[in-house]
Design a protein around this motif. Structure first.
Motif, mmCIF file in Angstrom:
data_model
loop_
_atom_site.group_PDB
_atom_site.id
_atom_site.type_symbol
_atom_site.label_atom_id
_atom_site.label_comp_id
_atom_site.label_asym_id
_atom_site.label_seq_id
_atom_site.Cartn_x
_atom_site.Cartn_y
_atom_site.Cartn_z
ATOM 1 N N ALA A 78 0.841 -1.197 0.000
ATOM 2 C CA ALA A 78 0.000 0.000 0.000
ATOM 3 C C ALA A 78 0.873 1.244 0.000
ATOM 4 C CB ALA A 78 -0.925 0.000 1.207
ATOM 5 N N PHE A 79 0.300 2.306 -0.547
ATOM 6 C CA PHE A 79 0.980 3.590 -0.655
ATOM 7 C C PHE A 79 -0.019 4.697 -0.374
ATOM 8 C CE2 PHE A 79 2.764 0.580 -3.641
ATOM 9 C CZ PHE A 79 4.083 0.566 -3.243
ATOM 10 N N SER A 80 0.516 5.859 -0.045
ATOM 11 C CA SER A 80 -0.325 7.031 0.084
ATOM 12 C C SER A 80 -0.957 7.321 -1.267
ATOM 13 C CB SER A 80 0.518 8.232 0.515
ATOM 14 O OG SER A 80 -0.224 9.422 0.413
ATOM 15 N N ALA A 81 -2.203 7.757 -1.267
ATOM 16 C CA ALA A 81 -2.879 8.152 -2.506
ATOM 17 C C ALA A 81 -2.734 9.647 -2.762
ATOM 18 C CB ALA A 81 -4.359 7.766 -2.442
ATOM 19 N N VAL A 82 -1.872 10.316 -1.984
ATOM 20 C CA VAL A 82 -1.653 11.750 -2.124
ATOM 21 C C VAL A 82 -0.388 11.976 -2.950
ATOM 22 C CG1 VAL A 82 -1.261 13.918 -0.899
ATOM 23 C CG2 VAL A 82 -2.789 12.196 0.083
ATOM 24 N N CYS A 83 -0.547 12.592 -4.098
ATOM 25 C CA CYS A 83 0.579 12.841 -4.998
ATOM 26 C C CYS A 83 1.643 13.676 -4.296
ATOM 27 C CB CYS A 83 0.090 13.561 -6.254
ATOM 28 S SG CYS A 83 1.399 13.901 -7.450
ATOM 29 N N GLY A 87 0.035 17.437 -3.814
ATOM 30 C CA GLY A 87 -0.909 17.023 -2.781
ATOM 31 C C GLY A 87 -2.289 16.633 -3.266
ATOM 32 N N CYS A 88 -2.473 16.446 -4.551
ATOM 33 C CA CYS A 88 -3.765 15.990 -5.063
ATOM 34 C C CYS A 88 -3.928 14.501 -4.771
ATOM 35 C CB CYS A 88 -3.843 16.200 -6.568
ATOM 36 S SG CYS A 88 -3.721 17.924 -7.061
ATOM 37 N N VAL A 89 -5.161 14.047 -4.620
ATOM 38 C CA VAL A 89 -5.410 12.623 -4.436
ATOM 39 C C VAL A 89 -5.483 11.983 -5.818
ATOM 40 C CG1 VAL A 89 -7.019 10.895 -3.527
ATOM 41 C CG2 VAL A 89 -6.614 13.015 -2.264
ATOM 42 N N VAL A 90 -4.729 10.893 -6.002
ATOM 43 C CA VAL A 90 -4.718 10.196 -7.294
ATOM 44 C C VAL A 90 -6.125 9.697 -7.608
ATOM 45 C CG1 VAL A 90 -2.274 9.605 -7.087
ATOM 46 C CG2 VAL A 90 -4.002 7.995 -6.273
ATOM 47 N N ASP A 91 -6.391 9.476 -8.903
ATOM 48 C CA ASP A 91 -7.772 9.133 -9.252
ATOM 49 C C ASP A 91 -7.977 7.861 -10.051
ATOM 50 O OD1 ASP A 91 -6.851 9.995 -11.733
ATOM 51 O OD2 ASP A 91 -8.631 11.194 -12.154
ATOM 52 N N SER A 92 -6.897 7.246 -10.531
ATOM 53 C CA SER A 92 -7.106 6.014 -11.293
ATOM 54 C C SER A 92 -5.840 5.159 -11.309
ATOM 55 C CB SER A 92 -7.523 6.329 -12.743
ATOM 56 O OG SER A 92 -6.472 6.965 -13.447
ATOM 57 N N VAL A 93 -6.068 3.871 -11.593
ATOM 58 C CA VAL A 93 -4.966 2.932 -11.789
ATOM 59 C C VAL A 93 -5.245 2.222 -13.107
ATOM 60 C CG1 VAL A 93 -3.713 0.934 -10.904
ATOM 61 C CG2 VAL A 93 -4.732 2.572 -9.303
ATOM 62 N N GLU A 94 -4.311 2.367 -14.044
ATOM 63 C CA GLU A 94 -4.453 1.725 -15.351
ATOM 64 C C GLU A 94 -3.113 1.160 -15.776
ATOM 65 O OE1 GLU A 94 -5.914 4.725 -18.026
ATOM 66 O OE2 GLU A 94 -7.582 5.218 -16.702
#
Length: 141
Positions: A78-83, A87-94
């Motif tokens: 697991a990782f932080s979802a905060v760029c 500091g934006c929250v990531v929005d997708s995984v592709e």
């Protein structure tokens, strides 16, 4: 140098600009509040069923600000979802890439390493465990 008092229009214009600057600063914080928040959980958080994270893929938990990947059955990271850029929250995984919507940064879903900037630092890792088929992330997880 003039010693005339500022006009009402000048005062109102400056007040409006100051207010807009404050709103801009708040909008750039991770939660929009203008307050600095932790990019990783500060206490254990339950994420739900481990079965929703695909093997070979990852899932974003926006509210908890965590991305969980499962490289092989039962092997979670697991990782932080905060760029780490703004500091934006990531929005997708592709295709194994975690994507930030703000400026286009991409991170490796298995390692958190930067694949594409402007971010320069990897996503911070977060401890994660599967207990009784449920995922728990954060300290002492």
């Amino acid at each position: 140098m003039s010693s005339q008092p500022a006009s009402r229009r000048t005062v109102l214009c400056c007040a409006a600009l100051a207010g807009a600057a404050g709103l801009g600063a708040a909008a750039c914080s991770p939660d929009g509040s203008g307050q600095k928040t932790s990019s990783t959980p500060t206490a254990p958080v339950e994420l739900g069923s481990a079965g929703v994270v695909p093997v070979g893929g990852a899932k974003i938990y926006r509210e908890q600000r965590v991305v969980v990947a499962q490289s092989a059955k039962g092997e979670f990271t697991a990782f932080s979802a905060v760029c780490t850029h703004a500091g934006c929250v990531v929005d997708s995984v592709e295709d194994g890439k975690i994507n930030c919507p703000c400026h286009g940064s991409q991170f490796d879903a298995r390692t958190g390493k930067v694949l594409q900037g402007p971010a320069e630092k990897p996503l911070p890792s977060v401890p994660v465990t599967a207990k009784g088929g449920r995922l728990v992330a954060g300290p002492d997880a």
